[in-house]
Design a protein around this motif. Sequence first.
Motif, PDB file in Angstrom:
ATOM      1  N   ARG A   1      20.888  30.276   2.894  1.00 12.50           N
ATOM      2  CA  ARG A   1      20.324  29.216   2.064  1.00 12.50           C
ATOM      3  C   ARG A   1      21.012  27.878   2.345  1.00 12.50           C
ATOM      4  O   ARG A   1      20.351  26.846   2.477  1.00 12.50           O
ATOM      5  CB  ARG A   1      20.471  29.573   0.586  1.00 12.50           C
ATOM      6  N   ALA A   2      22.338  27.898   2.421  1.00 17.68           N
ATOM      7  CA  ALA A   2      23.061  26.658   2.697  1.00 17.68           C
ATOM      8  C   ALA A   2      22.679  26.099   4.059  1.00 17.68           C
ATOM      9  O   ALA A   2      22.535  24.877   4.230  1.00 17.68           O
ATOM     10  CB  ALA A   2      24.565  26.913   2.616  1.00 17.68           C
ATOM     11  N   SER A   3      22.515  26.962   5.040  1.00 14.56           N
ATOM     12  CA  SER A   3      22.152  26.514   6.385  1.00 14.56           C
ATOM     13  C   SER A   3      20.745  25.931   6.416  1.00 14.56           C
ATOM     14  O   SER A   3      20.492  24.926   7.095  1.00 14.56           O
ATOM     15  CB  SER A   3      22.263  27.682   7.376  1.00 14.56           C
ATOM     16  N   ASN A   4      19.822  26.565   5.704  1.00 11.34           N
ATOM     17  CA  ASN A   4      18.461  26.031   5.614  1.00 11.34           C
ATOM     18  C   ASN A   4      18.465  24.607   5.075  1.00 11.34           C
ATOM     19  O   ASN A   4      17.826  23.705   5.633  1.00 11.34           O
ATOM     20  CB  ASN A   4      17.619  26.918   4.687  1.00 11.34           C
ATOM     21  N   SER A   5      19.212  24.396   3.986  1.00 13.76           N
ATOM     22  CA  SER A   5      19.263  23.064   3.385  1.00 13.76           C
ATOM     23  C   SER A   5      19.905  22.064   4.333  1.00 13.76           C
ATOM     24  O   SER A   5      19.447  20.924   4.454  1.00 13.76           O
ATOM     25  CB  SER A   5      20.057  23.119   2.068  1.00 13.76           C
ATOM     26  N   ALA A   6      20.961  22.475   5.007  1.00 14.26           N
ATOM     27  CA  ALA A   6      21.639  21.562   5.924  1.00 14.26           C
ATOM     28  C   ALA A   6      20.751  21.205   7.113  1.00 14.26           C
ATOM     29  O   ALA A   6      20.752  20.063   7.581  1.00 14.26           O
ATOM     30  CB  ALA A   6      22.950  22.186   6.408  1.00 14.26           C
ATOM     31  N   LEU A   7      19.970  22.164   7.605  1.00 18.78           N
ATOM     32  CA  LEU A   7      19.072  21.887   8.718  1.00 18.78           C
ATOM     33  C   LEU A   7      18.013  20.865   8.334  1.00 18.78           C
ATOM     34  O   LEU A   7      17.653  19.989   9.119  1.00 18.78           O
ATOM     35  CB  LEU A   7      18.411  23.180   9.197  1.00 18.78           C
ATOM     36  N   VAL A   8      17.507  20.967   7.105  1.00 22.85           N
ATOM     37  CA  VAL A   8      16.559  19.960   6.623  1.00 22.85           C
ATOM     38  C   VAL A   8      17.247  18.610   6.505  1.00 22.85           C
ATOM     39  O   VAL A   8      16.708  17.570   6.898  1.00 22.85           O
ATOM     40  CB  VAL A   8      15.962  20.387   5.266  1.00 22.85           C
ATOM     41  N   ALA A   9      18.472  18.611   5.964  1.00 23.51           N
ATOM     42  CA  ALA A   9      19.186  17.357   5.743  1.00 23.51           C
ATOM     43  C   ALA A   9      19.464  16.613   7.045  1.00 23.51           C
ATOM     44  O   ALA A   9      19.366  15.385   7.101  1.00 23.51           O
ATOM     45  CB  ALA A   9      20.497  17.630   4.996  1.00 23.51           C
ATOM     46  N   VAL A  10      19.805  17.346   8.110  1.00 21.48           N
ATOM     47  CA  VAL A  10      20.131  16.663   9.368  1.00 21.48           C
ATOM     48  C   VAL A  10      18.874  16.294  10.151  1.00 21.48           C
ATOM     49  O   VAL A  10      18.933  15.475  11.065  1.00 21.48           O
ATOM     50  CB  VAL A  10      21.065  17.521  10.254  1.00 21.48           C
ATOM     51  N   ALA A  11      17.733  16.878   9.796  1.00 23.79           N
ATOM     52  CA  ALA A  11      16.498  16.579  10.528  1.00 23.79           C
ATOM     53  C   ALA A  11      15.715  15.424   9.924  1.00 23.79           C
ATOM     54  O   ALA A  11      14.953  14.759  10.618  1.00 23.79           O
ATOM     55  CB  ALA A  11      15.611  17.825  10.590  1.00 23.79           C
ATOM     56  N   VAL A  12      15.887  15.191   8.618  1.00 26.91           N
ATOM     57  CA  VAL A  12      15.077  14.199   7.905  1.00 26.91           C
ATOM     58  C   VAL A  12      15.924  12.954   7.638  1.00 26.91           C
ATOM     59  O   VAL A  12      17.074  13.070   7.208  1.00 26.91           O
ATOM     60  CB  VAL A  12      14.550  14.767   6.580  1.00 26.91           C
ATOM     61  N   PRO A  13      15.394  11.761   7.860  1.00 28.65           N
ATOM     62  CA  PRO A  13      16.165  10.540   7.612  1.00 28.65           C
ATOM     63  C   PRO A  13      16.537  10.398   6.150  1.00 28.65           C
ATOM     64  O   PRO A  13      15.798  10.821   5.258  1.00 28.65           O
ATOM     65  CB  PRO A  13      15.203   9.416   8.035  1.00 28.65           C
ATOM     66  N   PRO A  14      17.707   9.805   5.863  1.00 32.10           N
ATOM     67  CA  PRO A  14      18.090   9.544   4.470  1.00 32.10           C
ATOM     68  C   PRO A  14      17.020   8.719   3.767  1.00 32.10           C
ATOM     69  O   PRO A  14      16.422   7.827   4.347  1.00 32.10           O
ATOM     70  CB  PRO A  14      19.397   8.753   4.610  1.00 32.10           C
ATOM     71  N   GLY A  15      16.788   9.035   2.517  1.00 30.77           N
ATOM     72  CA  GLY A  15      15.757   8.350   1.747  1.00 30.77           C
ATOM     73  C   GLY A  15      14.415   9.042   1.805  1.00 30.77           C
ATOM     74  O   GLY A  15      13.561   8.802   0.949  1.00 30.77           O
ATOM     75  N   ASP A  16      14.206   9.909   2.811  1.00 25.07           N
ATOM     76  CA  ASP A  16      12.952  10.660   2.930  1.00 25.07           C
ATOM     77  C   ASP A  16      13.163  12.152   2.684  1.00 25.07           C
ATOM     78  O   ASP A  16      12.251  12.944   2.895  1.00 25.07           O
ATOM     79  CB  ASP A  16      12.343  10.465   4.322  1.00 25.07           C
ATOM     80  N   ARG A  17      14.363  12.509   2.283  1.00 22.11           N
ATOM     81  CA  ARG A  17      14.686  13.932   2.201  1.00 22.11           C
ATOM     82  C   ARG A  17      14.046  14.627   1.004  1.00 22.11           C
ATOM     83  O   ARG A  17      13.901  15.848   1.010  1.00 22.11           O
ATOM     84  CB  ARG A  17      16.202  14.111   2.170  1.00 22.11           C
ATOM     85  N   ARG A  18      13.679  13.860  -0.014  1.00 19.71           N
ATOM     86  CA  ARG A  18      13.087  14.518  -1.179  1.00 19.71           C
ATOM     87  C   ARG A  18      11.834  15.286  -0.799  1.00 19.71           C
ATOM     88  O   ARG A  18      11.629  16.431  -1.210  1.00 19.71           O
ATOM     89  CB  ARG A  18      12.752  13.488  -2.256  1.00 19.71           C
ATOM     90  N   GLN A  19      10.963  14.656   0.006  1.00 18.71           N
ATOM     91  CA  GLN A  19       9.737  15.351   0.380  1.00 18.71           C
ATOM     92  C   GLN A  19      10.026  16.550   1.282  1.00 18.71           C
ATOM     93  O   GLN A  19       9.324  17.564   1.213  1.00 18.71           O
ATOM     94  CB  GLN A  19       8.729  14.411   1.035  1.00 18.71           C
TER      95      GLN A  19
END
Length: 413
Positions: A127-145
């Motif tokens: 679960r932590a890795s899934n979230s981190a992969l999304v975080a590093v792939a999506v630009p800051p400010g667009d991560r909510r979507q």
Amino acid sequence: MAERNGTGDGAGSTGALRALPRTVWLLAAGGFANMVVSFTFVYLFVYLTGPRGLSAAAAGTIAGAGGLGLVAGNFTGGWFGDRFGHRRTLLTGSAVSGAGLLALPVLPTSVLLLVLPVLQYAAGTVRASNSALVAVAVPPGDRRQGFAVMRFAGNAGFTIGPVLGAFIATHWSYAWLFRIDGLGSLLFAAYAAKVLTADGPRSSRTVARGGLWAALRERPAVLVLLPAIVVVDTVYRQQYSVLPVFLADHGIGTGVYGAVLAINGGLILALEVVVTMALRDRAPLRIIGTGLLLVGAGFAALVAGASVVTTVVMMTVVTAGEILYKTPATAFVADSAPPEYQGRFQSLYAGASTSGTVLAPPLGGALYQSAPGLLWPVCACLAVLAGLAALAAGPLTAPRAEKSSPVPEAVGG
């Protein structure tokens, strides 16, 4: 955190979703399929007291140990990702969890107390890795979507999973629950290995001066938010521990409880992505704080007494709070994290947001047994205090949180 200008209309929302990196959609698809068969631990207690023949106390001890392993994996899994790569951690955690689940039906009961925490720990790191992969792939400010899409996929899969699990247990056996769940985890690992490329450059995991604690102290809003999430998660998960007992004690059956839980799932699937997109340009801590306040207001409805009406009102309001706070809180922590600590920041949030699985049953159960009339007022007050703390943390937000750049550690292949 600085607010971004945006239209907030339907076309803008659709465009923002389409602009998400392919990695997010690939992970969401794999997560949906994996959650469809992730039904083992929904029926773990029944399996232990049924086919395994354990007492309720012994089953509770084993299940509780597994819960501790899950929370520990969430809290610490991000360290492995920051150190060895989030993709590699995801694959390893899925493989360990899957192999263990396949073997679990044939393992002696005496070793389950040791094996289950290991399997749940591995699941927590995933679960932590899934979230981190999304975080590093999506630009800051667009991560909510991005996180909203991931939550939608997971919730959609879990809506199907328990029903499918009940069919399998009834028509085949409980052992097949573990086999199918384990196979699903292994297939998810194979899928992720195929669609995600190798980890990013080594520089993305360079250790910053001062360590994790120094990074957190530079972000006081995160230090306020994390304990608030622990508190509200302990309150939120009373719906899965004491609430069914409370309803049963007042003559309200399991069928009503199941229908109320269906309200939660249905509203989340119908509204969470829509609401997240509509509010994506709003200050995150205001949204998060409002969501926590709504969780408190929902449990306050039970102070009026046990009835179908008050329970439906409670679940509707709590679900509205969940929709408001969970995705923005995950994204806020990601936006606040320095790139080299993205995994550890996500682990801290993941651990905080699952801590109620361990804390809620014993704390809520003890209070309900000793002073039944105090449980729901205490829950309401705690959630409200957590919401006020989140709102008060707004001025502590560092402006640079939106300015850090994501590291493309894994992308669709």
